[in-house]
Design a protein around this motif. Structure first.
Motif, PDB file in Angstrom:
ATOM      1  N   ILE A  24      -8.036 -10.769   8.836  1.00  0.00           N
ATOM      2  CA  ILE A  24      -7.361 -10.058   9.917  1.00  0.00           C
ATOM      3  C   ILE A  24      -6.960  -8.687   9.408  1.00  0.00           C
ATOM      4  N   THR A  25      -7.476  -7.640  10.044  1.00  0.00           N
ATOM      5  CA  THR A  25      -7.014  -6.296   9.740  1.00  0.00           C
ATOM      6  C   THR A  25      -5.707  -6.107  10.500  1.00  0.00           C
ATOM      7  N   VAL A  26      -4.654  -5.764   9.778  1.00  0.00           N
ATOM      8  CA  VAL A  26      -3.343  -5.565  10.399  1.00  0.00           C
ATOM      9  C   VAL A  26      -2.872  -4.154  10.057  1.00  0.00           C
ATOM     10  N   ARG A  27      -2.564  -3.403  11.100  1.00  0.00           N
ATOM     11  CA  ARG A  27      -2.020  -2.056  10.912  1.00  0.00           C
ATOM     12  C   ARG A  27      -0.606  -2.029  11.463  1.00  0.00           C
ATOM     13  N   GLY A  28       0.265  -1.370  10.724  1.00  0.00           N
ATOM     14  CA  GLY A  28       1.650  -1.262  11.155  1.00  0.00           C
ATOM     15  C   GLY A  28       2.504  -0.671  10.048  1.00  0.00           C
ATOM     16  N   ASN A  29       3.796  -0.626  10.317  1.00  0.00           N
ATOM     17  CA  ASN A  29       4.759  -0.051   9.389  1.00  0.00           C
ATOM     18  C   ASN A  29       5.133  -1.094   8.341  1.00  0.00           C
ATOM     19  N   GLN A  30       4.580  -0.972   7.149  1.00  0.00           N
ATOM     20  CA  GLN A  30       4.797  -1.964   6.101  1.00  0.00           C
ATOM     21  C   GLN A  30       6.230  -1.982   5.588  1.00  0.00           C
ATOM     22  N   SER A  31       6.991  -0.920   5.848  1.00  0.00           N
ATOM     23  CA  SER A  31       8.386  -0.902   5.397  1.00  0.00           C
ATOM     24  C   SER A  31       9.328  -1.556   6.416  1.00  0.00           C
ATOM     25  N   ASP A  32       8.812  -1.930   7.584  1.00  0.00           N
ATOM     26  CA  ASP A  32       9.623  -2.598   8.605  1.00  0.00           C
ATOM     27  C   ASP A  32       9.777  -4.078   8.239  1.00  0.00           C
ATOM     28  N   ALA A  33      11.003  -4.544   8.136  1.00  0.00           N
ATOM     29  CA  ALA A  33      11.271  -5.920   7.691  1.00  0.00           C
ATOM     30  C   ALA A  33      10.671  -6.965   8.632  1.00  0.00           C
ATOM     31  N   ALA A  34      10.745  -6.737   9.939  1.00  0.00           N
ATOM     32  CA  ALA A  34      10.202  -7.706  10.895  1.00  0.00           C
ATOM     33  C   ALA A  34       8.682  -7.778  10.793  1.00  0.00           C
ATOM     34  N   MET A  69      -4.608  -2.245   1.844  1.00  0.00           N
ATOM     35  CA  MET A  69      -5.808  -1.447   2.096  1.00  0.00           C
ATOM     36  C   MET A  69      -5.502   0.042   2.245  1.00  0.00           C
ATOM     37  N   SER A  70      -4.325   0.385   2.761  1.00  0.00           N
ATOM     38  CA  SER A  70      -3.888   1.773   2.897  1.00  0.00           C
ATOM     39  C   SER A  70      -2.405   1.736   3.257  1.00  0.00           C
ATOM     40  N   PRO A  71      -1.743   2.884   3.321  1.00  0.00           N
ATOM     41  CA  PRO A  71      -0.306   2.868   3.616  1.00  0.00           C
ATOM     42  C   PRO A  71       0.076   2.185   4.934  1.00  0.00           C
ATOM     43  N   ASP A  72      -0.871   2.099   5.883  1.00  0.00           N
ATOM     44  CA  ASP A  72      -0.548   1.418   7.138  1.00  0.00           C
ATOM     45  C   ASP A  72      -1.525   0.297   7.471  1.00  0.00           C
ATOM     46  N   GLU A  73      -2.286  -0.183   6.474  1.00  0.00           N
ATOM     47  CA  GLU A  73      -3.280  -1.224   6.743  1.00  0.00           C
ATOM     48  C   GLU A  73      -3.259  -2.302   5.675  1.00  0.00           C
TER      49      GLU A  73
END
Length: 189
Positions: A28-38, A69-73
């Motif tokens: 699953i490719t997941v993109r989002g804010n990795q620093s967000d706790a939720a 994979m990257s700062p947001d992936e």
């Protein structure tokens, strides 16, 4: 509906290291804010790991793990039979947040490179410092192997796992097999 099959039906070759196509894996490719706790909690729950990986790291396994994979992936690995359910879980848990979760399982191929000289196989074809001092268990690179994009990580002291697009799986297998062929040892590491 047709039955899912892996890119190369478990092909393998043995040289000074073993190269194997590792079959179907849920990805699953997941993109989002990795620093967000939720966000982090939801992704970790789906993968069955305690924390997101650090930059250029892999945590867990192909059956339950996360690759940076990257700062947001992130690439989330789950059992193939559960990938649709896990994407649904992410969509439900993260509803209302800015994120993307896509099942890419059938668009990727996964290979294992195993043996005492496994790092040498990749060092010959990737522009990455694979010396033991620079690259250890859990380290990951998203790079190129010869002419194609790939990501690989060290899964054990003598093992690497590599993911590439399914459309270039045969090329990747032949490239890895040629790099691992007996008589091609360099003996650098």
């Amino acid at each position: 509906m047709s039955e899912a099959i892996s890119a190369l039906a478990g092909a393998n070759t043995e040289g000074f290291a073993r190269v194997s196509e590792l079959g179907l894996h849920g990805m699953i490719t997941v993109r989002g804010n990795q620093s967000d706790a939720a966000f982090a909690k939801a992704v970790c729950a789906v993968a069955g790991v305690d924390a997101l990986p650090a930059i250029r790291k892999m945590v867990g396994t192909l059956e339950g793990g996360i690759a940076w994979m990257s700062p947001d992936e992130l690439m989330v690995f789950v059992p193939y039979s559960q990938v649709v359910e896990r994407v649904g879980q992410l969509n439900e848990t993260l509803a209302g947040q800015h994120f993307l979760a896509v099942n890419v399982s059938d668009a990727r191929a996964v290979f294992g490179i195993d043996g005492a000289a496994a790092r040498e196989v990749l060092a010959k074809i990737a522009p990455v410092d694979l010396s033991p001092e620079a690259f250890g268990v859990g380290d990951l690179r998203r790079t190129r192997i010869s002419q194609i994009a790939a990501a690989f990580w060290m899964s054990g002291e003598e093992s690497f796992r590599l993911v590439c697009f399914r459309s270039v799986a045969e090329y990747a297998f032949k490239l890895l097999g040629t790099s691992a062929a007996k008589g091609g040892e360099v003996g650098y590491f």
